[in-house]
Motif scaffolding. Structure first.
Motif, PDB file in Angstrom:
ATOM      1  N   GLY A 106       0.821  -1.210   0.000  1.00  0.00           N
ATOM      2  CA  GLY A 106       0.000   0.000   0.000  1.00  0.00           C
ATOM      3  C   GLY A 106       0.848   1.248   0.000  1.00  0.00           C
ATOM      4  N   LYS A 107       1.921   1.248   0.802  1.00  0.00           N
ATOM      5  CA  LYS A 107       2.786   2.425   0.869  1.00  0.00           C
ATOM      6  C   LYS A 107       3.574   2.615  -0.424  1.00  0.00           C
ATOM      7  CE  LYS A 107       3.479   3.030   5.826  1.00  0.00           C
ATOM      8  NZ  LYS A 107       4.495   3.183   6.898  1.00  0.00           N
ATOM      9  N   LEU A 108       4.079   1.503  -0.975  1.00  0.00           N
ATOM     10  CA  LEU A 108       4.883   1.624  -2.190  1.00  0.00           C
ATOM     11  C   LEU A 108       4.062   2.126  -3.368  1.00  0.00           C
ATOM     12  CD1 LEU A 108       7.217  -1.511  -2.125  1.00  0.00           C
ATOM     13  CD2 LEU A 108       7.905   0.883  -2.021  1.00  0.00           C
ATOM     14  N   ILE A 109       2.859   1.565  -3.545  1.00  0.00           N
ATOM     15  CA  ILE A 109       2.037   2.045  -4.662  1.00  0.00           C
ATOM     16  C   ILE A 109       1.575   3.466  -4.397  1.00  0.00           C
ATOM     17  CG2 ILE A 109      -0.218   1.226  -3.866  1.00  0.00           C
ATOM     18  CD1 ILE A 109       1.191   0.984  -7.448  1.00  0.00           C
ATOM     19  N   GLY A 110       1.404   3.795  -3.093  1.00  0.00           N
ATOM     20  CA  GLY A 110       1.057   5.175  -2.743  1.00  0.00           C
ATOM     21  C   GLY A 110       2.168   6.137  -3.106  1.00  0.00           C
ATOM     22  N   VAL A 111       3.425   5.719  -2.880  1.00  0.00           N
ATOM     23  CA  VAL A 111       4.574   6.551  -3.256  1.00  0.00           C
ATOM     24  C   VAL A 111       4.577   6.805  -4.758  1.00  0.00           C
ATOM     25  CG1 VAL A 111       7.085   6.531  -3.476  1.00  0.00           C
ATOM     26  CG2 VAL A 111       6.035   5.898  -1.314  1.00  0.00           C
ATOM     27  N   LEU A 112       4.320   5.747  -5.523  1.00  0.00           N
ATOM     28  CA  LEU A 112       4.309   5.889  -6.977  1.00  0.00           C
ATOM     29  C   LEU A 112       3.189   6.816  -7.443  1.00  0.00           C
ATOM     30  CD1 LEU A 112       5.082   2.335  -8.386  1.00  0.00           C
ATOM     31  CD2 LEU A 112       6.126   4.465  -9.143  1.00  0.00           C
ATOM     32  N   LEU A 113       1.987   6.560  -6.959  1.00  0.00           N
ATOM     33  CA  LEU A 113       0.845   7.329  -7.438  1.00  0.00           C
ATOM     34  C   LEU A 113       0.886   8.773  -6.950  1.00  0.00           C
ATOM     35  CD1 LEU A 113      -1.998   4.671  -7.069  1.00  0.00           C
ATOM     36  CD2 LEU A 113      -0.796   5.362  -9.138  1.00  0.00           C
ATOM     37  N   GLN A 125     -21.724  19.882  16.013  1.00  0.00           N
ATOM     38  CA  GLN A 125     -21.456  20.085  14.584  1.00  0.00           C
ATOM     39  C   GLN A 125     -21.064  18.752  13.956  1.00  0.00           C
ATOM     40  OE1 GLN A 125     -18.462  23.055  13.985  1.00  0.00           O
ATOM     41  NE2 GLN A 125     -19.744  24.755  14.683  1.00  0.00           N
ATOM     42  N   LEU A 126     -21.509  18.547  12.732  1.00  0.00           N
ATOM     43  CA  LEU A 126     -21.104  17.365  11.970  1.00  0.00           C
ATOM     44  C   LEU A 126     -19.838  17.676  11.182  1.00  0.00           C
ATOM     45  CD1 LEU A 126     -24.508  16.144  10.482  1.00  0.00           C
ATOM     46  CD2 LEU A 126     -23.346  15.327  12.543  1.00  0.00           C
ATOM     47  N   HIS A 127     -18.873  16.759  11.256  1.00  0.00           N
ATOM     48  CA  HIS A 127     -17.674  16.893  10.420  1.00  0.00           C
ATOM     49  C   HIS A 127     -17.522  15.620   9.604  1.00  0.00           C
ATOM     50  CE1 HIS A 127     -13.732  18.017   8.994  1.00  0.00           C
ATOM     51  NE2 HIS A 127     -13.296  16.808   9.354  1.00  0.00           N
ATOM     52  N   ILE A 128     -17.572  15.749   8.299  1.00  0.00           N
ATOM     53  CA  ILE A 128     -17.478  14.606   7.391  1.00  0.00           C
ATOM     54  C   ILE A 128     -16.100  14.627   6.746  1.00  0.00           C
ATOM     55  CG2 ILE A 128     -18.471  13.465   5.378  1.00  0.00           C
ATOM     56  CD1 ILE A 128     -21.082  14.974   6.007  1.00  0.00           C
ATOM     57  N   PRO A 129     -15.208  13.719   7.129  1.00  0.00           N
ATOM     58  CA  PRO A 129     -13.861  13.735   6.547  1.00  0.00           C
ATOM     59  C   PRO A 129     -13.917  13.640   5.030  1.00  0.00           C
ATOM     60  CG  PRO A 129     -13.973  12.210   8.381  1.00  0.00           C
ATOM     61  CD  PRO A 129     -15.383  12.619   8.071  1.00  0.00           C
ATOM     62  N   PRO A 130     -13.352  14.608   4.323  1.00  0.00           N
ATOM     63  CA  PRO A 130     -13.368  14.549   2.859  1.00  0.00           C
ATOM     64  C   PRO A 130     -12.310  13.582   2.350  1.00  0.00           C
ATOM     65  CG  PRO A 130     -12.160  16.475   3.582  1.00  0.00           C
ATOM     66  CD  PRO A 130     -12.688  15.823   4.832  1.00  0.00           C
ATOM     67  N   PRO A 131     -12.458  13.048   1.182  1.00  0.00           N
ATOM     68  CA  PRO A 131     -11.417  12.170   0.624  1.00  0.00           C
ATOM     69  C   PRO A 131     -10.147  12.964   0.348  1.00  0.00           C
ATOM     70  CG  PRO A 131     -13.072  12.668  -1.039  1.00  0.00           C
ATOM     71  CD  PRO A 131     -13.595  13.220   0.258  1.00  0.00           C
ATOM     72  N   GLU A 132      -8.991  12.309   0.533  1.00  0.00           N
ATOM     73  CA  GLU A 132      -7.703  12.915   0.233  1.00  0.00           C
ATOM     74  C   GLU A 132      -6.968  12.045  -0.775  1.00  0.00           C
ATOM     75  OE1 GLU A 132      -5.530  13.424   3.793  1.00  0.00           O
ATOM     76  OE2 GLU A 132      -6.905  14.882   4.670  1.00  0.00           O
ATOM     77  N   LEU A 133      -6.138  12.688  -1.583  1.00  0.00           N
ATOM     78  CA  LEU A 133      -5.378  11.937  -2.578  1.00  0.00           C
ATOM     79  C   LEU A 133      -4.503  10.879  -1.915  1.00  0.00           C
ATOM     80  CD1 LEU A 133      -4.311  14.752  -5.056  1.00  0.00           C
ATOM     81  CD2 LEU A 133      -5.796  12.810  -5.556  1.00  0.00           C
ATOM     82  N   LYS A 134      -3.905  11.245  -0.763  1.00  0.00           N
ATOM     83  CA  LYS A 134      -3.031  10.304  -0.075  1.00  0.00           C
ATOM     84  C   LYS A 134      -3.793   9.038   0.294  1.00  0.00           C
ATOM     85  CE  LYS A 134      -0.049   9.866   3.975  1.00  0.00           C
ATOM     86  NZ  LYS A 134       0.531  10.551   5.152  1.00  0.00           N
ATOM     87  N   GLN A 135      -5.024   9.213   0.818  1.00  0.00           N
ATOM     88  CA  GLN A 135      -5.823   8.053   1.200  1.00  0.00           C
ATOM     89  C   GLN A 135      -6.228   7.238  -0.016  1.00  0.00           C
ATOM     90  OE1 GLN A 135      -8.976  10.037   3.257  1.00  0.00           O
ATOM     91  NE2 GLN A 135      -7.953   9.954   5.256  1.00  0.00           N
ATOM     92  N   VAL A 136      -6.578   7.939  -1.077  1.00  0.00           N
ATOM     93  CA  VAL A 136      -6.989   7.241  -2.305  1.00  0.00           C
ATOM     94  C   VAL A 136      -5.831   6.412  -2.846  1.00  0.00           C
ATOM     95  CG1 VAL A 136      -7.719   7.550  -4.691  1.00  0.00           C
ATOM     96  CG2 VAL A 136      -8.744   8.947  -2.874  1.00  0.00           C
TER      97      VAL A 136
END
Length: 711
Positions: free
Chosen positions: A225-232, A294-305
């Motif tokens: 997961g980390k290696l492909i994350g580094v590439l992407l 208050q509601l807080h909805i974590p937005p998607p991040e490129l790092k997570q994707v």
């Protein structure tokens, strides 16, 4: 910025381990000496993951990791949040900062500390100050401070709050002379603990064959997961991905309240979200009227994707790569790293602006790679080593290895050999031997010479034997096995290292001994004459050799031993530039004498030196032929053997060949001699008798026993 030093205390087999770091670190050593522990120490320092009670060398003491960051630049500090940047810069001294992470005996980690100047006086310790101030108010604070630090009583006037008290104590500490301070742990300035992490690399742990019982290693890896994350993540700077990132920001503004640059809160959320939040809050306030929600909805991040990307492999069964065999997983890792390096190289080439990937200002990684050679053919190992070398140009790389193909004095900056020490009354612990080639250019030159002329597998041995050339290595290895089948250099992993000249003995010996190797040498007899000073013997042995040479010179003079140079020797010397210089100097001095000038004592000594080769020739001839009055020779050779310097009594290795050996060159003649020598008695007949450990044995037996029987 560079990671330049690591200090590990009380973690597993690393009782107290200090090593230099560099962009590319290579760790070698036998199994179970602590190589992987060094990688885990670096990873744990960065992650703070919990450890187990079995991970403490001494269960009653904390585990401590120190890492020194050096060459910290303005660009590095730009990664720190703006509101904390000045405070981080304030604890950086000479572009260097040492961070500390400790683990208590319960296995939980502390936040980062930093190594700084603290008072030697324990009364100033933060824990001590907190303890004496606990529960104190108003004038009680002043009174307790005056009692605790009476010599500073006048400075505590008007102190009535704990915050003021601590500020005053810090002023006093700052004003103390350096002689009253030492280095110690200091807490990071308030609020910057999370910001400091932006200064540090992200660890990517690539384990060897996974040990499912090692929970820490599993927790620290998540490799694919980390290696492909580094590439992407390299795609983040492209126009297309930036457009997606902008849409993420827009989505965030639709899901959550946002803030403007001046701090104003903006609510552009979807009506349905506002409605849900309002309805929930209404019901909540029926019981708690003053509470807000208050509601807080974590937005998607490129790092997570990117990091959640899965690699699917179809080898007949389509599934995620983690389910495949170790060999296939290693090959995928290899392919990911090579791809990353290739894309990095493309980044450096000119490209249209809209196609350029983000450059080195992006994330910084620490690649921790266990035994990268596993499941790779030697040619594949060389390719991977080259890829890791390129990777280290922008990121830090630390590998553990058993392969000599990962050794390079130009590609690798730091070499660490770990060995286990076994104290009589304590647990064994790993002891590092470190050579930093970036700082020690003299050893780098020696390393380069060793790797060029020999197989660097010697670094994985416990002892080595230095020999002068190929002939010695070929013949000695053969006769040792004939004399005793247990005297097998290859089977016992004792490499024969060709040094190509006696002048290299000291250089090779010093370098190998730095790695903890036992070093022996087998040299021709003329080692007593040529480059003897390069052997670096003890002073009493040097005196014994000088006295021996005086005996030789007296015999040569009394008996008129011829020292005339042969035609071949003269040709060899004429080819040397230094001999040409000698010749020209001799002609000049001869003309001066012919013109009637009285030469000086120094010039007379110089003339003697110009003819020194004749003296050496007389000595060499007498040494080889032998003489009844040279009985001290064997005593001198025995003293040298005690220093692990074995000098062949008969001359060169060729003097120990049987009759009838022929060949076009030295290695060919050595191989031919091996073919003719098949019996132990043949070798004994070729060797003189010497005294070894009080017994008379053949010379080769004495040499090989000193090498093999010392294990």
């Amino acid at each position: 910025m560079n990671l330049s030093r690591l200090h590990v205390s009380n973690y597993r087999a690393l009782r107290d381990c200090r090593i230099d770091l560099s962009p590319f670190v290579c760790i070698i050593g036998e199994n179970n000496t602590g190589k992987s522990t060094v990688l885990l120490a670096l990873s744990l320092f960065l992650s703070g993951s919990r450890i187990d009670s079995s991970d403490f060398y001494d269960p009653s003491q904390p585990v401590r990791f120190e890492v020194t960051l050096s060459d910290i630049s303005d660009d590095d500090l730009e990664r720190i949040a703006p509101e904390h940047r000045d405070r981080v810069e304030g604890i950086v001294a000479n572009k260097e900062l040492t961070l500390v992470r400790c683990y208590g005996v319960d296995g939980s980690s502390s936040d980062y500390y930093y190594l700084g100047s603290v008072p030697k006086d324990k009364r100033f310790d933060p824990d001590v100050i907190d303890k004496i101030l606990k529960g104190k108010r108003g004038s009680e604070i002043r009174d307790i401070l005056e009692s605790h630090l009476p010599e500073f009583k006048s400075q505590f006037a008007g102190i009535t709050s704990q915050s003021a008290a601590k500020e005053k104590i810090q002023e006093i500490i700052t004003a103390l002379p350096e002689s009253e301070k030492t280095m110690g742990d200091l807490p990071l300035p308030t609020g910057i603990s999370n910001s400091i992490k932006r200064l540090l690399p992200e660890p990517i742990y690539i384990p060897a064959v996974k040990d499912l019982t090692d929970e820490i290693k599993i927790k620290e890896s998540a490799t694919f997961g980390k290696l492909i994350g580094v590439l992407l993540r390299m795609l983040e700077g492209t126009v297309e991905v930036q457009e997606i990132a902008a849409s993420f920001e827009k989505l965030n503004s639709m899901l959550n309240r946002t803030s403007t640059e001046n701090g104003a809160v903006v609510d552009n959320r979807l009506p349905h979200i506002r409605e849900i939040e309002s309805q929930v809050l209404t019901y909540l306030r029926e019981n708690f009227p003053t509470v807000d929600l208050q509601l807080h909805i974590p937005p998607p991040e490129l790092k997570q994707v990117f990091s959640s990307t899965k690699i699917m492999v179809d080898d007949g069964v389509r599934d995620v790569v983690e389910t495949k065999g170790d060999g296939l997983k290693r090959s995928v890792t290899f392919a990911l790293l090579r791809s990353y390096v290739d894309l990095q190289m493309k980044q450096r080439a000119p490209m249209p602006e809209d196609q350029q990937l983000r450059r080195s200002s992006g994330p910084h990684y620490l690649f921790l790679f266990e035994e990268p050679e596993l499941y790779l053919h030697p040619s594949g190992q060389r390719i991977l080593f080259k890829a890791l070398t390129r990777l280290s140009e922008q990121h830090h790389v630390v590998v553990t290895t058993h392969s000599p193909l990962f050794f390079s004095p130009t590609g690798t900056g730091t070499f660490i050999k770990l060995a286990k020490d076994h104290p009589p009354d304590a647990k064994p612990y790993g002891n590092p031997m470190v050579i930093n080639l970036l700082h020690d250019t003299r050893r780098k030159d020696a390393f380069q010479l060793i790797c060029y002329e020999n197989n660097s597998a010697a670094f994985f041995a416990r002892k080595v034997v230095l020999v002068e050339g190929d002939s010695d290595a070929i013949y000695l290895a053969h006769v040792a096995r004939i004399l005793n089948e247990e005297w097998d250099f290859e089977a016992r992993n004792i490499p024969l290292i060709r040094i190509n000249g006696k002048g290299n003995v000291a250089r090779y010996r010093e370098f190998f001994e730095k790695f903890g190797l036992e070093v022996h040498a087998i040299l021709d007899l003329d080692a007593l004459l040529e480059d003897f000073d390069k052997l670096e013997v003890t002073e009493d042995v040097a005196d014994q050799r000088r006295a021996f040479l005086q005996v030789i010179d007296k015999i040569a003079k009394d008996e008129g031993i011829d020292g005339t140079l042969t035609r071949e020797k003269i040709k060899e010397m004429v080819r040397k530039y230094t001999w040409q210089e000698r010749y020209q100097r001799l002609k000049y001095l001869a003309r001066e004498i012919a013109n009637g000038r009285q030469i000086t004592n120094d010039e007379a000594d110089e003339i003697e030196l110009l003819f020194s080769e004749e003296t050496e020739t007389r000595r060499r001839n007498l040494l080889r032929k032998g003489h009844p009055e040279l009985h001290d020779k064997y005593e001198l050779l025995e003293r040298l053997r005690e220093l692990r310097i074995n000098v062949l009594a008969k001359g060169a290795i060729e003097d120990y060949y049987p009759n009838g050996v022929t060949g076009v060159d030295k290695p060919t003649r050595a191989l031919r001699a091996c073919e003719l020598i098949t019996m132990r008695d043949q070798i004994l007949a070729l060797c003189p008798k010497v005294v070894f450990n009080g017994r008379e044995v053949s010379e080769f037996e004495a040499i090989f026993r000193s090498i093999f029987d010392s294990e």
